[in-house]
Write a protein that holds these residues in place. Structure first.
Motif, PDB file in Angstrom:
ATOM      1  N   GLU A  66     -34.095  16.877  12.922  1.00 42.25           N
ATOM      2  CA  GLU A  66     -32.736  16.382  13.101  1.00 42.25           C
ATOM      3  C   GLU A  66     -32.593  15.622  14.425  1.00 42.25           C
ATOM      4  OE1 GLU A  66     -32.598  20.490  15.089  1.00 42.25           O
ATOM      5  OE2 GLU A  66     -33.803  19.430  13.608  1.00 42.25           O
ATOM      6  N   ALA A  67     -31.679  14.653  14.460  1.00 43.67           N
ATOM      7  CA  ALA A  67     -31.398  13.903  15.684  1.00 43.67           C
ATOM      8  C   ALA A  67     -30.478  14.739  16.567  1.00 43.67           C
ATOM      9  CB  ALA A  67     -30.740  12.571  15.357  1.00 43.67           C
ATOM     10  N   ILE A  68     -30.798  14.796  17.868  1.00 43.72           N
ATOM     11  CA  ILE A  68     -29.985  15.532  18.841  1.00 43.72           C
ATOM     12  C   ILE A  68     -29.641  14.573  19.976  1.00 43.72           C
ATOM     13  CG2 ILE A  68     -29.951  17.434  20.516  1.00 43.72           C
ATOM     14  CD1 ILE A  68     -32.069  18.832  18.712  1.00 43.72           C
ATOM     15  N   ASP A  69     -28.354  14.490  20.297  1.00 43.91           N
ATOM     16  CA  ASP A  69     -27.895  13.684  21.436  1.00 43.91           C
ATOM     17  C   ASP A  69     -26.712  14.407  22.055  1.00 43.91           C
ATOM     18  OD1 ASP A  69     -26.996  11.848  23.292  1.00 43.91           O
ATOM     19  OD2 ASP A  69     -27.072  10.144  21.927  1.00 43.91           O
ATOM     20  N   ILE A  70     -26.893  14.915  23.278  1.00 46.48           N
ATOM     21  CA  ILE A  70     -25.833  15.715  23.882  1.00 46.48           C
ATOM     22  C   ILE A  70     -24.625  14.879  24.293  1.00 46.48           C
ATOM     23  CG2 ILE A  70     -27.461  17.492  24.628  1.00 46.48           C
ATOM     24  CD1 ILE A  70     -26.974  16.467  27.538  1.00 46.48           C
ATOM     25  N   PHE A 111     -25.592  25.139  23.307  1.00 43.83           N
ATOM     26  CA  PHE A 111     -26.932  25.347  23.847  1.00 43.83           C
ATOM     27  C   PHE A 111     -27.893  24.383  23.171  1.00 43.83           C
ATOM     28  CE2 PHE A 111     -25.030  29.089  25.422  1.00 43.83           C
ATOM     29  CZ  PHE A 111     -25.902  29.772  26.252  1.00 43.83           C
ATOM     30  N   VAL A 112     -28.880  23.914  23.923  1.00 46.29           N
ATOM     31  CA  VAL A 112     -29.957  23.105  23.372  1.00 46.29           C
ATOM     32  C   VAL A 112     -31.229  23.433  24.144  1.00 46.29           C
ATOM     33  CG1 VAL A 112     -29.518  21.072  24.844  1.00 46.29           C
ATOM     34  CG2 VAL A 112     -30.687  20.790  22.643  1.00 46.29           C
ATOM     35  N   GLY A 113     -32.327  23.538  23.434  1.00 52.00           N
ATOM     36  CA  GLY A 113     -33.616  23.753  24.072  1.00 52.00           C
ATOM     37  C   GLY A 113     -34.386  22.451  24.175  1.00 52.00           C
ATOM     38  N   VAL A 114     -35.291  22.403  25.127  1.00 51.16           N
ATOM     39  CA  VAL A 114     -36.273  21.325  25.227  1.00 51.16           C
ATOM     40  C   VAL A 114     -37.624  22.017  25.181  1.00 51.16           C
ATOM     41  CG1 VAL A 114     -37.210  19.437  26.612  1.00 51.16           C
ATOM     42  CG2 VAL A 114     -34.732  19.839  26.573  1.00 51.16           C
ATOM     43  N   ASN A 115     -38.297  21.920  24.044  1.00 51.97           N
ATOM     44  CA  ASN A 115     -39.559  22.612  23.836  1.00 51.97           C
ATOM     45  C   ASN A 115     -40.712  21.724  24.284  1.00 51.97           C
ATOM     46  OD1 ASN A 115     -41.907  23.034  21.474  1.00 51.97           O
ATOM     47  ND2 ASN A 115     -41.238  24.852  22.568  1.00 51.97           N
ATOM     48  N   VAL A 116     -41.483  22.211  25.255  1.00 55.15           N
ATOM     49  CA  VAL A 116     -42.574  21.415  25.831  1.00 55.15           C
ATOM     50  C   VAL A 116     -43.940  21.989  25.466  1.00 55.15           C
ATOM     51  CG1 VAL A 116     -41.163  20.555  27.733  1.00 55.15           C
ATOM     52  CG2 VAL A 116     -42.428  22.666  28.038  1.00 55.15           C
ATOM     53  N   ILE A 124     -40.988  26.891  16.172  1.00 58.30           N
ATOM     54  CA  ILE A 124     -40.058  27.423  15.161  1.00 58.30           C
ATOM     55  C   ILE A 124     -40.276  28.923  14.980  1.00 58.30           C
ATOM     56  CG2 ILE A 124     -39.471  27.371  12.699  1.00 58.30           C
ATOM     57  CD1 ILE A 124     -39.992  24.282  12.876  1.00 58.30           C
ATOM     58  N   ALA A 125     -41.516  29.365  14.958  1.00 58.95           N
ATOM     59  CA  ALA A 125     -41.808  30.800  14.829  1.00 58.95           C
ATOM     60  C   ALA A 125     -41.236  31.577  16.016  1.00 58.95           C
ATOM     61  CB  ALA A 125     -43.319  31.017  14.719  1.00 58.95           C
ATOM     62  N   PHE A 126     -41.345  31.003  17.207  1.00 58.95           N
ATOM     63  CA  PHE A 126     -40.784  31.621  18.417  1.00 58.95           C
ATOM     64  C   PHE A 126     -39.273  31.782  18.256  1.00 58.95           C
ATOM     65  CE2 PHE A 126     -38.728  31.300  22.533  1.00 58.95           C
ATOM     66  CZ  PHE A 126     -39.497  32.090  23.385  1.00 58.95           C
ATOM     67  N   TYR A 130     -37.015  35.426  17.912  1.00 61.96           N
ATOM     68  CA  TYR A 130     -36.013  35.835  18.902  1.00 61.96           C
ATOM     69  C   TYR A 130     -34.580  35.572  18.445  1.00 61.96           C
ATOM     70  CZ  TYR A 130     -39.773  36.763  22.148  1.00 61.96           C
ATOM     71  OH  TYR A 130     -40.886  37.281  22.751  1.00 61.96           O
ATOM     72  N   GLY A 131     -34.397  35.107  17.231  1.00 65.45           N
ATOM     73  CA  GLY A 131     -33.056  34.893  16.710  1.00 65.45           C
ATOM     74  C   GLY A 131     -32.301  33.748  17.364  1.00 65.45           C
ATOM     75  N   ILE A 132     -33.031  32.742  17.806  1.00 64.59           N
ATOM     76  CA  ILE A 132     -32.409  31.571  18.436  1.00 64.59           C
ATOM     77  C   ILE A 132     -31.947  30.627  17.325  1.00 64.59           C
ATOM     78  CG2 ILE A 132     -32.839  29.536  19.874  1.00 64.59           C
ATOM     79  CD1 ILE A 132     -34.799  31.333  21.482  1.00 64.59           C
ATOM     80  N   THR A 133     -30.648  30.348  17.312  1.00 65.23           N
ATOM     81  CA  THR A 133     -30.086  29.523  16.249  1.00 65.23           C
ATOM     82  C   THR A 133     -29.659  28.142  16.729  1.00 65.23           C
ATOM     83  OG1 THR A 133     -27.900  30.498  16.626  1.00 65.23           O
ATOM     84  CG2 THR A 133     -29.296  31.531  14.948  1.00 65.23           C
ATOM     85  N   TYR A 134     -29.647  27.910  18.027  1.00 69.24           N
ATOM     86  CA  TYR A 134     -29.279  26.578  18.525  1.00 69.24           C
ATOM     87  C   TYR A 134     -30.493  25.646  18.428  1.00 69.24           C
ATOM     88  CZ  TYR A 134     -31.272  28.558  22.857  1.00 69.24           C
ATOM     89  OH  TYR A 134     -32.082  29.168  23.783  1.00 69.24           O
ATOM     90  N   PRO A 135     -30.264  24.342  18.426  1.00 63.50           N
ATOM     91  CA  PRO A 135     -31.379  23.399  18.237  1.00 63.50           C
ATOM     92  C   PRO A 135     -32.234  23.239  19.487  1.00 63.50           C
ATOM     93  CG  PRO A 135     -29.352  22.198  18.628  1.00 63.50           C
ATOM     94  CD  PRO A 135     -28.969  23.659  18.537  1.00 63.50           C
ATOM     95  N   SER A 136     -33.468  22.823  19.270  1.00 60.58           N
ATOM     96  CA  SER A 136     -34.375  22.470  20.361  1.00 60.58           C
ATOM     97  C   SER A 136     -35.003  21.118  20.081  1.00 60.58           C
ATOM     98  CB  SER A 136     -35.492  23.504  20.519  1.00 60.58           C
ATOM     99  OG  SER A 136     -35.031  24.668  21.166  1.00 60.58           O
ATOM    100  N   ILE A 137     -35.120  20.321  21.118  1.00 61.00           N
ATOM    101  CA  ILE A 137     -35.796  19.026  21.026  1.00 61.00           C
ATOM    102  C   ILE A 137     -37.294  19.251  21.071  1.00 61.00           C
ATOM    103  CG2 ILE A 137     -36.211  16.853  22.259  1.00 61.00           C
ATOM    104  CD1 ILE A 137     -33.255  16.990  23.162  1.00 61.00           C
ATOM    105  N   ASP A 138     -38.017  18.635  20.148  1.00 63.04           N
ATOM    106  CA  ASP A 138     -39.480  18.653  20.142  1.00 63.04           C
ATOM    107  C   ASP A 138     -39.936  17.637  21.184  1.00 63.04           C
ATOM    108  OD1 ASP A 138     -42.188  18.457  19.692  1.00 63.04           O
ATOM    109  OD2 ASP A 138     -42.013  17.881  17.585  1.00 63.04           O
ATOM    110  N   ASP A 139     -40.413  18.124  22.328  1.00 60.56           N
ATOM    111  CA  ASP A 139     -40.729  17.226  23.441  1.00 60.56           C
ATOM    112  C   ASP A 139     -42.224  17.170  23.736  1.00 60.56           C
ATOM    113  OD1 ASP A 139     -39.733  15.355  25.322  1.00 60.56           O
ATOM    114  OD2 ASP A 139     -40.017  16.822  26.924  1.00 60.56           O
TER     115      ASP A 139
END
Length: 197
Positions: A66-70, A111-116, A124-126, A130-139
């Motif tokens: 998905e596209a994410i733009d804060i 909330f938004v994550g930046v996954n490095v 996604i498994a992580f 941990y029950g994280i439901t907010y999006p993260s950017i694949d970085d």
């Protein structure tokens, strides 16, 4: 001195130095004028409204495409968390971030994550574990992290950046965030009025 030691540890620890060169050298921009408190391996910096840098631009593709733009989230308080599934302190703070994001969802906090340096399957498994439901950017390409270089020093992960309703950096936490710290920072920023029209 602490930042110098952290940078040396990162560089000698094999962090992708080529990709993060600009990040490591340019990271002090928003730190000027902030008040910092260091506790163990954690440093919390708050920026007074009159001393805050301009709005942060952050966009990318989420872990599920998905596209994410804060920029679309102006008017909400935004918590940006830079993390990796391979990072032990990230595992320490993940339940706190998940619970706090749920607790503040109805209060105008996003909330938004930046996954490095992760592959999407591991990330996604992580999040699922941990029950994280907010999006993260694949970085994996480092573009999102580099776009934050003016606001984050080269101190590795995890790091959390809190933006006010105008998208300006209001606080930063280097190291695993504690629940009491995160909720206190959120409550402070939520009590502030938005200044943009």
């Amino acid at each position: 001195m602490i930042l110098l030691v952290l940078v040396l540890v990162l560089v000698t620890g094999g962090v992708v130095a080529v990709q993060l060169t600009g990040f490591l050298s340019a990271g002090q921009g928003a730190a000027l004028g902030g008040s910092s408190v260091t506790a163990g391996s954690r440093t919390v910096t708050e920026y007074a409204p009159e001393d805050r840098a301009g709005p942060v631009a952050l966009s990318g593709t989420g872990l599920t495409g998905e596209a994410i733009d804060i920029a679309a989230w102006r008017g909400d308080v935004v918590v940006i968390n830079v993390w990796g599934s391979w990072c032990a302190p990230c595992r320490e703070e993940a339940p706190i971030l998940a619970a706090t994001s749920a607790a503040y969802a109805d209060q105008g906090v996003r909330f938004v994550g930046v996954n490095v340096r992760d592959n999407p399957a591991a990330a996604i498994a992580f999040e699922e574990s941990y029950g994280i439901t907010y999006p993260s950017i694949d970085d994996r390409n480092g573009k999102a992290l580099l776009s934050l270089a003016d606001h984050l020093p080269g101190a590795g992960v995890p790091v959390t950046l809190l933006l006010d309703r105008d998208g300006r950096p209001a606080a930063r936490v280097l190291g695993a965030v504690q629940e009491s710290t995160l909720t206190a920072l959120l409550d402070t920023v939520l009590a502030e009025p938005a200044t943009s029209s």
